[in-house]
Design a protein around this motif. Structure first.
Motif, PDB file in Angstrom:
ATOM      1  N   ALA A   1       0.838  -1.204   0.000  1.00  0.00           N
ATOM      2  CA  ALA A   1       0.000   0.000   0.000  1.00  0.00           C
ATOM      3  C   ALA A   1       0.872   1.253   0.000  1.00  0.00           C
ATOM      4  CB  ALA A   1      -0.918  -0.003   1.210  1.00  0.00           C
TER       5      ALA A   1
ATOM      6  N   TYR B   1       1.925  -1.415 -10.978  1.00  0.00           N
ATOM      7  CA  TYR B   1       0.897  -0.810 -10.133  1.00  0.00           C
ATOM      8  C   TYR B   1      -0.342  -1.701 -10.073  1.00  0.00           C
ATOM      9  CZ  TYR B   1      -2.089   2.500  -7.836  1.00  0.00           C
ATOM     10  OH  TYR B   1      -2.921   3.086  -6.917  1.00  0.00           O
TER      11      TYR B   1
ATOM     12  N   PHE C   1      -2.004  -3.280  -6.534  1.00  0.00           N
ATOM     13  CA  PHE C   1      -3.301  -3.153  -5.852  1.00  0.00           C
ATOM     14  C   PHE C   1      -4.041  -4.488  -5.812  1.00  0.00           C
ATOM     15  CE2 PHE C   1      -4.674  -1.256 -10.069  1.00  0.00           C
ATOM     16  CZ  PHE C   1      -5.600  -2.224 -10.426  1.00  0.00           C
TER      17      PHE C   1
ATOM     18  N   HIS D   1      -2.275  -6.358  -2.975  1.00  0.00           N
ATOM     19  CA  HIS D   1      -2.621  -5.697  -1.705  1.00  0.00           C
ATOM     20  C   HIS D   1      -4.039  -6.063  -1.278  1.00  0.00           C
ATOM     21  CE1 HIS D   1      -3.459  -2.451   1.168  1.00  0.00           C
ATOM     22  NE2 HIS D   1      -4.497  -2.111   0.423  1.00  0.00           N
TER      23      HIS D   1
ATOM     24  N   MET E   1      -4.876  -8.395   1.933  1.00  0.00           N
ATOM     25  CA  MET E   1      -5.566  -7.831   3.087  1.00  0.00           C
ATOM     26  C   MET E   1      -6.852  -8.603   3.391  1.00  0.00           C
ATOM     27  SD  MET E   1      -3.867  -5.536   4.472  1.00  0.00           S
ATOM     28  CE  MET E   1      -2.729  -4.174   4.345  1.00  0.00           C
TER      29      MET E   1
ATOM     30  N   VAL F   1      -7.457 -10.060   7.083  1.00  0.00           N
ATOM     31  CA  VAL F   1      -8.609  -9.806   7.950  1.00  0.00           C
ATOM     32  C   VAL F   1      -9.436 -11.074   8.204  1.00  0.00           C
ATOM     33  CG1 VAL F   1     -10.695  -8.473   8.316  1.00  0.00           C
ATOM     34  CG2 VAL F   1      -8.732  -7.394   7.295  1.00  0.00           C
TER      35      VAL F   1
ATOM     36  N   GLY G   1      -7.050  -7.000 -10.435  1.00  0.00           N
ATOM     37  CA  GLY G   1      -7.871  -6.475  -9.354  1.00  0.00           C
ATOM     38  C   GLY G   1      -8.414  -7.613  -8.505  1.00  0.00           C
ATOM     39  N   TRP G   2      -8.802  -7.283  -7.266  1.00  0.00           N
ATOM     40  CA  TRP G   2      -9.154  -8.390  -6.369  1.00  0.00           C
ATOM     41  C   TRP G   2     -10.473  -9.029  -6.745  1.00  0.00           C
ATOM     42  CZ3 TRP G   2     -12.662  -9.691  -2.360  1.00  0.00           C
ATOM     43  CH2 TRP G   2     -13.644  -8.733  -2.082  1.00  0.00           C
TER      44      TRP G   2
ATOM     45  N   TYR H   1     -12.232   7.210  -6.065  1.00  0.00           N
ATOM     46  CA  TYR H   1     -11.584   7.185  -4.753  1.00  0.00           C
ATOM     47  C   TYR H   1     -12.576   7.349  -3.614  1.00  0.00           C
ATOM     48  CZ  TYR H   1      -6.877   6.023  -5.548  1.00  0.00           C
ATOM     49  OH  TYR H   1      -5.765   5.280  -5.808  1.00  0.00           O
TER      50      TYR H   1
ATOM     51  N   PHE I   1     -14.485   1.969   1.608  1.00  0.00           N
ATOM     52  CA  PHE I   1     -14.223   0.621   2.122  1.00  0.00           C
ATOM     53  C   PHE I   1     -13.000   0.581   3.015  1.00  0.00           C
ATOM     54  CE2 PHE I   1     -12.421  -0.085  -2.270  1.00  0.00           C
ATOM     55  CZ  PHE I   1     -11.130  -0.419  -1.930  1.00  0.00           C
ATOM     56  N   HIS I   2     -12.106   1.565   2.900  1.00  0.00           N
ATOM     57  CA  HIS I   2     -11.033   1.583   3.899  1.00  0.00           C
ATOM     58  C   HIS I   2     -11.562   2.063   5.251  1.00  0.00           C
ATOM     59  CE1 HIS I   2      -8.270   0.985   0.475  1.00  0.00           C
ATOM     60  NE2 HIS I   2      -7.511   0.420   1.370  1.00  0.00           N
TER      61      HIS I   2
ATOM     62  N   VAL J   1      -9.696  -3.229  11.193  1.00  0.00           N
ATOM     63  CA  VAL J   1      -8.310  -3.189  11.684  1.00  0.00           C
ATOM     64  C   VAL J   1      -8.236  -2.560  13.077  1.00  0.00           C
ATOM     65  CG1 VAL J   1      -6.000  -2.286  11.249  1.00  0.00           C
ATOM     66  CG2 VAL J   1      -7.342  -3.226   9.375  1.00  0.00           C
TER      67      VAL J   1
ATOM     68  N   ARG K   1     -10.534   4.938  -9.417  1.00  0.00           N
ATOM     69  CA  ARG K   1      -9.621   4.063  -8.693  1.00  0.00           C
ATOM     70  C   ARG K   1      -8.797   3.239  -9.681  1.00  0.00           C
ATOM     71  NH1 ARG K   1     -13.491  -0.725  -6.252  1.00  0.00           N
ATOM     72  NH2 ARG K   1     -11.523  -1.589  -5.542  1.00  0.00           N
ATOM     73  N   ARG K   2      -7.805   2.578  -9.170  1.00  0.00           N
ATOM     74  CA  ARG K   2      -6.978   1.645  -9.938  1.00  0.00           C
ATOM     75  C   ARG K   2      -6.258   2.305 -11.095  1.00  0.00           C
ATOM     76  NH1 ARG K   2     -11.091  -3.501 -10.199  1.00  0.00           N
ATOM     77  NH2 ARG K   2     -10.524  -4.350  -8.196  1.00  0.00           N
TER      78      ARG K   2
ATOM     79  N   LEU L   1       0.244   6.533   9.372  1.00  0.00           N
ATOM     80  CA  LEU L   1      -0.496   5.314   9.721  1.00  0.00           C
ATOM     81  C   LEU L   1       0.452   4.121   9.835  1.00  0.00           C
ATOM     82  CD1 LEU L   1      -3.049   3.576  10.013  1.00  0.00           C
ATOM     83  CD2 LEU L   1      -3.416   3.781   7.572  1.00  0.00           C
TER      84      LEU L   1
END
Ligand code: HEM
Lengths: 306, 572
Positions: B62, B82, B86, B89, B93, B98, B151-152, B396, B402-403, B411, B463-464, B488
Motif C-alpha cells: 500500500a 501498479y 493493488f 494488496h 488484506m 482480515v 484487481g481483487w 476514490y 471501504f477503507h 483493523v 480508482r486503480r 499510519l
C-alpha cells in the motif's frame, strides 16, 4: 436511562441547536456544487439531478453523524472513571431499542422515497430544447448502430427524437458511431476519444464493449455506465451550453486503463452540422478512394503513387 | 433484565465446577512441536502471527502505491507493476489478513470463552491453518513469475485467458481455493465447537457476543465460500480447458462472473466485520465497567446483518446494464442492513453511557472503531442510493468508503483485540504508553490518508489508476493522503515494537488483569495446555463477574481462579 437531570437536557438543546446550524450551513453550501464536498454537475439535467439527490442524502446523514460522534464524545468526557463514580448497571431498555430501530427505519424509508422521486428525471431523457438540432432535417434520426447485445431498453424522450450515438469501449480507446438514415452501417460518421454533440439536443448513448469490461464516465454529464461485452447499456444527456467535458474509463480494463480518456465537446447545432457534413464527406471520399484502390488491385493495375 | 438479575443472585454460594481434568500435560517445546501442534492456542498464535505478517506485507505494498500516487504523472512504477500491487494488496488484506486473523482470535479465544478443552476437531484445525499458509505461499510465489494484475475481483473477460494469458490469475485461483478450503473446514470446526462444547449452563442467551459473531462468521463462510469456489473453478476451466462460461463471443456471460463473485464478495465483507463487532462488544463493557447494553439486540442484529448480507450483492453492480427493479431491490436491501448496524452502534454508545470508563488502549481502539465505522457506514448508505452511486462508484470515494469500513472498522477492532487478549496469550502486559502513542498515530494517519480520498473521488479521480493528471486539487489531496499513509504505517510499527518488547519485558499480567467478564480470564495467563482444571457452571453472560462476586461473598482471600475446589466437582 430516561430519568433526566437538567444537565444533559441543556446539553441536548445545545446539541440540537448545533445540528440545526450545521444543517443550515450545509444547505447554503448546495449552490457551491462542484469540488470537495459533492460530485458536482455540468450543464446537463441528469447530472444536476444526481447532484441534488446527493446533497439531500448528505444533509440527512450529517445529523446522524454528528449525533453519534457527539454522543460518543459526550460519553467519553462525562463518564470517564472518577473517584467515587459508580457505573450504572443497566442491561438494556426495550423501548429505547424499539425507538432507535424505528428511527433508523424511518430514515431509510425517507431515503428510498426521495430516490424514487428523483429517479425518473435521471433515467428518462427530456425532449430536445427549442435551440437544439432539428434531427429530422439533419437526417440524424437513425437507430443506434447496435449489433445484438442484451440489456436494458433504450430510453426514448417523449417526442421520440434523440441523437443516438453508439459508444464502443475497446482496450484502450472509446469509439463513437453517429447514426444516419441508410441501412449501411459501414459508412457512418465515427470518432475516437472526443465526442462532438450539439447543444440543447437530447443525446442517447448506447454503450457497449468489444473486448473486456469498461465503464463510460463523463463526471459533469452524469454517472457511470458499464460497457460489458455482450450487453448494451444506455445513458443520455442534454448539454445546455457549449464546452468540453473530460472523463475517463472507470472500470479496470488492463494496463493502460489509466490512459483511456474520453471527452465530450458540445457545440451549437449549426457548428455541429458543419462538423458532421465535413466528417461525412471525408468518410465518403475515403471510402471511394478505398473502393478505387480495391478495383485497381483486383484488375492488376498498380495503384497511383505505389 | 429482571431475569438476568435473579440468576446472578442465585442462592448457591459455593462454586460448582463441572469438568475436572485428571492429568495435566506438560507443554511441548521446540519448533517441531509448533509444526505438529493441534492445540487451539498454538494454532491461534500461529494464525495471529502469520496473518499479521501478511498485514505488514500488504501494508508495504500500500505504501508503495501511495508513493507512486504522491505526485501527478509519476513514473516511478509502470502500469503493470501498479496493477499487480493493488491486486496483491487487496487480495492479501482480505484473504490473508482480515478473514484469517478473525479465525486466529476465534481459535485462541472461543474454546476458552466457552470453557472447552480445545476445538471440536483439533487436527482439522491444524489443517485449516496449513492450508491458509500454503495458499499464501502459492500466491506470493507468483511474484517471481507473472503476478496477477486484474484487481481483487478479477472481472471477466479481463481475467480470462485471452486478455490475461500469464499464470498470475491461476495462482490467484489457487489462493482462493486453498484459503477457501481452509476457511471452510475452520468454519465447520467453529460451528461444531460452539454448538456442542459450551460449558454447563451456557445456553445461547449466555454465549459471549464475540462467540456469537464467530458463529455467524462461520455460517456465512459456509454459505458463501462454495459459490466463489465454483466461480473460480469455472474461470479456471475457461482459462485452461476451453470452456466459455464468461466469454460472450462464445455464448458465455460476462455479468455472470460479477453476480457469482459478489454473491460471495459481499458476505465476505460481513465476514470481515462481524467478528470485529464481536471484539467491540466484549471490550466495551469491560472498560466501561457496565454490562453490555442490549445483549439480545446486539446478538439479534448480528443474525439479521448476516441474513441481509446475503441479499445485497448487486449493489456492487449498479452501473451494469441491469433492470431498474433489480437496482431498486438491492438499494432497499442495502438500506435495510444499515438498520441493524445502526442498532449495534447505538447499543455500544449506550454501553458507555453512565459507565465509569477506563481509558486503556483496548478501549481507545474501540472508540476509534466506532467513530470511524460510523463514517464508513454513512458513506455506504450514500453509495446505496444507486443514482448517486453512478457518480461515485469506481472512484476514490469508494476506496475511502471501504477503507473506513475495513481499516477504521476491522483493523482498529483487531488492534483492540490484540491489546485486550495479549496479556492472556503471553501472560504479560503491553505498554500502555506505546499503545496510546500507536493509536494516536494510527488515528491521525488513517484520517489523513482516507478522509481526503472522498474529495478525490468527487473531483473525478477513478480508482486503480497508476497516474493522474495535475488538475483541480488532485495533486494536493494525493500528497496529503500519501503523507497520512506513512503516519499510519508508523503507528502500526509502534504496536509491532510494543508486542516484541512486551513478550519479554512486559509486567506480569496474572489471570485477569482487566477484571473482565468472560471465562477465558478464569484460567491462568497463558492458559495451561488443558485450559481449565475445572469449569464453573455458567449463570449469566458475565461468568467472571459472578465468580468474583461469589468469592467476595465467601470472603475468600485466594485469587479467583483458585476458588473452585475440586471437591465440589461431583455434582453433574
Ligand atoms: C494500511 C493502510 C492501507 C493503505 C495505505 C491502503 C492503501 C490502498 C491503496 C493505495 C489502494 C489502491 C487504490 C487504487 O489504486 O484504486 C488500496 C486498495 C485496496 N485496499 Fe488498501 N490500504 C490499506 C489497508 C487496507 C486494509 C487493511 C484492507 C483490507 C482489509 C485493504 C483493502 C483494500 C482493497 C480490497 C483494495 C482494492 C484492491 C483492488 O482495487 O483490487 N487495504 N489500498
Amino acid at each position: 436511562m430516561r430519568s433526566k437531570d437538567p444537565q444533559p437536557r441543556r446539553a441536548a438543546t445545545l446539541l440540537c441547536a448545533l445540528l440545526a446550524t450545521l444543517a443550515a450551513l450545509a444547505l447554503l453550501a448546495v449552490p457551491a456544487s462542484a469540488g470537495w464536498l459533492s460530485p458536482g454537475a455540468g450543464p446537463s439535467g441528469n447530472a444536476q439531478k444526481i447532484n441534488t439527490l446527493y446533497w439531500i442524502v448528505l444533509i440527512i446523514s450529517i445529523p446522524i453523524f454528528l449525533g453519534v460522534e457527539g454522543a460518543l464524545i459526550y460519553a467519553m468526557v462525562k463518564f470517564r472513571a472518577r473517584k467515587g463514580a459508580v457505573a450504572a448497571q443497566i442491561r438494556g431498555n426495550t423501548r429505547l431499542e424499539i425507538g432507535w430501530t424505528l428511527g433508523a427505519a424511518v430514515i431509510v424509508v425517507v431515503l428510498a422515497v426521495v430516490t424514487f422521486a428523483f429517479l425518473p428525471a435521471i433515467r428518462n431523457p427530456p425532449p430536445s430544447g427549442p435551440e437544439g438540432l432539428d434531427l429530422r432535417r439533419a437526417g440524424l434520426t437513425g437507430e443506434p448502430v447496435v449489433e445484438g447485445g442484451v440489456g436494458r431498453q433504450p430510453p426514448v424522450p417523449e417526442d421520440g427524437q434523440a441523437l443516438n450515438i453508439d459508444v464502443n469501449g475497446q482496450q484502450y480507446v472509446w469509439r463513437y458511431t453517429y447514426p444516419d438514415n441508410d441501412e449501411n452501417d459501414l459508412n457512418n460518421v465515427f470518432a475516437y476519444e472526443q465526442m462532438v454533440v450539439p447543444t440543447d439536443t437530447t443525446v442517447v448513448l448506447s454503450i457497449r464493449a468489444q473486448d473486456v469490461a469498461h465503464s463510460w464516465w463523463i463526471p459533469a454529464l452524469g454517472g457511470k455506465f458499464d460497457a460489458i461485452p455482450g450487453y448494451t447499456n444506455y445513458t443520455w444527456y442534454n448539454v445546455s451550453e457549449p464546452g468540453v467535458w473530460g472523463g475517463r474509463c472507470a472500470e479496470l480494463c488492463g494496463r493502460n486503463h489509466a490512459n483511456m480518456v474520453a471527452s465530450v465537446r458540445a457545440v451549437t447545432p449549426p457548428e455541429f452540422q458543419r462538423w458532421y457534413t465535413n466528417k461525412r464527406r471525408e468518410i465518403a471520399q475515403a471510402n471511394e478512394a478505398a473502393a478505387r484502390q480495391r478495383q485497381q488491385v483486383e484488375s492488376g493495375t498498380p495503384a497511383p503513387g505505389a | 433484565m429482571a431475569a438476568a438479575e435473579t440468576t446472578t443472585r442465585t442462592k448457591t454460594l459455593q462454586p460448582l465446577p463441572q469438568i475436572v481434568a485428571r492429568t495435566v500435560e506438560r507443554a511441548p517445546t521446540g519448533w517441531l512441536s509448533w509444526l505438529t501442534t493441534t492445540d487451539h492456542k498454538r494454532i491461534g498464535i500461529m494464525y495471529l502471527v502469520s496473518t499479521f505478517a501478511f498485514f505488514l506485507i500488504g501494508g508495504a505494498e500500500a505504501l508503495l502505491m501511495r508513493v507512486q500516487l504522491a505526485v501527478p504523472e509519476n513514473n516511478l512504477l509502470d502500469p503493470s507493476t501498479y496493477n499487480a500491487l493493488f491486486t496483491i494488496h487487496g487480495t492479501t488484506m482480505i484473504f490473508l489478513f482480515v478473514v484469517p486473523i478473525m479465525a486466529g482470535f476465534g481459535n485462541y479465544v472461543v474454546p476458552l470463552m466457552i470453557g472447552a478443552r480445545d476445538m471440536a476437531f483439533p487436527k482439522l484445525n491444524a489443517l485449516s491453518f496449513w492450508l491458509l499458509t500454503s495458499g499464501g505461499l502459492v500466491f506470493y510465489a507468483s511474484l517471481f513469475f507473472n503476478p496477477v494484475e486484474v484487481g481483487w475481483f478479477a472481472y471477466a473477460p479481463l481475467s480470462t485467458g485471452a486478455y490475461s494469458p500469464n499464470g498470475g490469475v491461476d495462482a490467484w485461483i489457487f489462493l482462493i481455493h486453498l484459503t477457501g478450503i481452509g476457511s471452510l473446514v475452520g468454519a465447520i470446526n467453529f460451528y461444531a465447537t460452539i454448538a456442542n462444547m459450551r460449558a454447563p449452563g451456557m445456553g445461547w442467551g449466555r454465549l459471549p457476543l464475540f462467540v456469537w459473531t464467530i458463529l455467524i462468521y462461520s455460517i456465512l463462510l459456509i454459505l458463501a465460500l462454495p459459490v466463489i469456489a465454483g466461480a473460480v473453478t469455472l474461470l479456471l476451466t475457461d482459462r485452461n480447458f476451453g470452456t466459455a462460461f464468461f466469454d460472450p463471443s462464445q455464448g458465455g456471460d460476462a455479468l455472470l462472473w460479477q453476480h457469482l463473485f459478489w454473491f460471495f464478495g459481499h458476505p465476505e465483507v460481513y465476514i470481515m466485520v462481524l467478528p470485529a463487532f464481536g471484539i467491540i462488544s466484549e471490550v466495551l463493557p469491560v472498560f466501561a465497567r457496565k454490562p453490555i447494553f442490549g445483549y439480545k439486540a446486539i446478538a439479534a442484529a448480528t443474525v439479521v446483518i448476516a441474513f441481509l448480507g446475503l441479499l445485497v450483492w448487486a449493489h456492487h453492480m449498479f452501473a451494469t446494464p441491469s433492470p431498474d427493479v433489480l437496482l431498486a431491490f438491492f438499494m432497499i436491501s442495502s438500506f435495510l442492513i444499515s438498520v441493524p448496524t445502526g442498532v449495534k452502534i447505538f447499543n455500544w454508545v449506550a454501553t458507555l453511557w453512565r459507565g465509569t470508563i477506563e481509558f486503556k488502549t483496548p478501549l481507545i481502539f474501540c472508540i476509534g472503531f466506532i467513530s470511524l465505522f460510523v463514517i464508513g457506514g454513512i458513506t455506504g448508505v450514500m453509495l446505496a442510493v444507486f443514482p448517486v452511486d453512478w457518480q461515485l462508484t469506481d472512484t476514490y470515494f469508494v476506496v475511502a468508503h471501504f477503507h473506513y469500513v475495513l481499516v477504521g472498522g476491522s483493523v482498529f477492532a483487531i488492534f483492540a483485540g490484540i491489546y485486550y487478549w495479549f496479556p492472556k496469550i503471553t501472560g504479560r502486559m503491553m505498554s500502555e504508553a506505546l499503545g496510546k502513542f500507536s493509536f494516536a498515530l494510527m488515528f491521525i494517519g488513517f484520517n489523513a490518508t482516507f478522509l481526503v480520498q472522498h474529495s478525490l473521488g468527487m473531483e473525478g479521480m477513478v480508482r486503480r489508476v497508476y497516474e493522474y493528471p495535475d488538475i483541480g486539487s488532485l495533486a494536493a489531496l494525493n500528497l496529503v493522503s500519501t503523507i497520512g499513509s506513512f503516519i499510519l504505517g508508523l503507528g502500526v510499527l509502534v504496536t509491532v515494537v510494543n508486542v516484541v518488547r512486551s513478550v519479554k519485558k512486559g509486567t506480569y499480567a496474572g489471570p485477569d488483569p482487566w477484571k473482565a467478564n468472560t471465562l477465558e480470564w478464569f484460567t491462568e495467563s497463558p492458559p495451561p495446555v488443558n485450559n481449565f482444571d475445572a469449569v464453573p457452571r455458567i449463570r449469566s453472560v458475565e461468568p467472571m463477574k459472578d465468580i468474583r462476586r461469589q468469592v467476595e461473598r465467601q470472603g475468600a482471600l485466594e485469587p479467583p481462579h483458585a476458588a473452585p475446589a475440586p471437591e465440589h466437582s461431583v455434582t453433574a
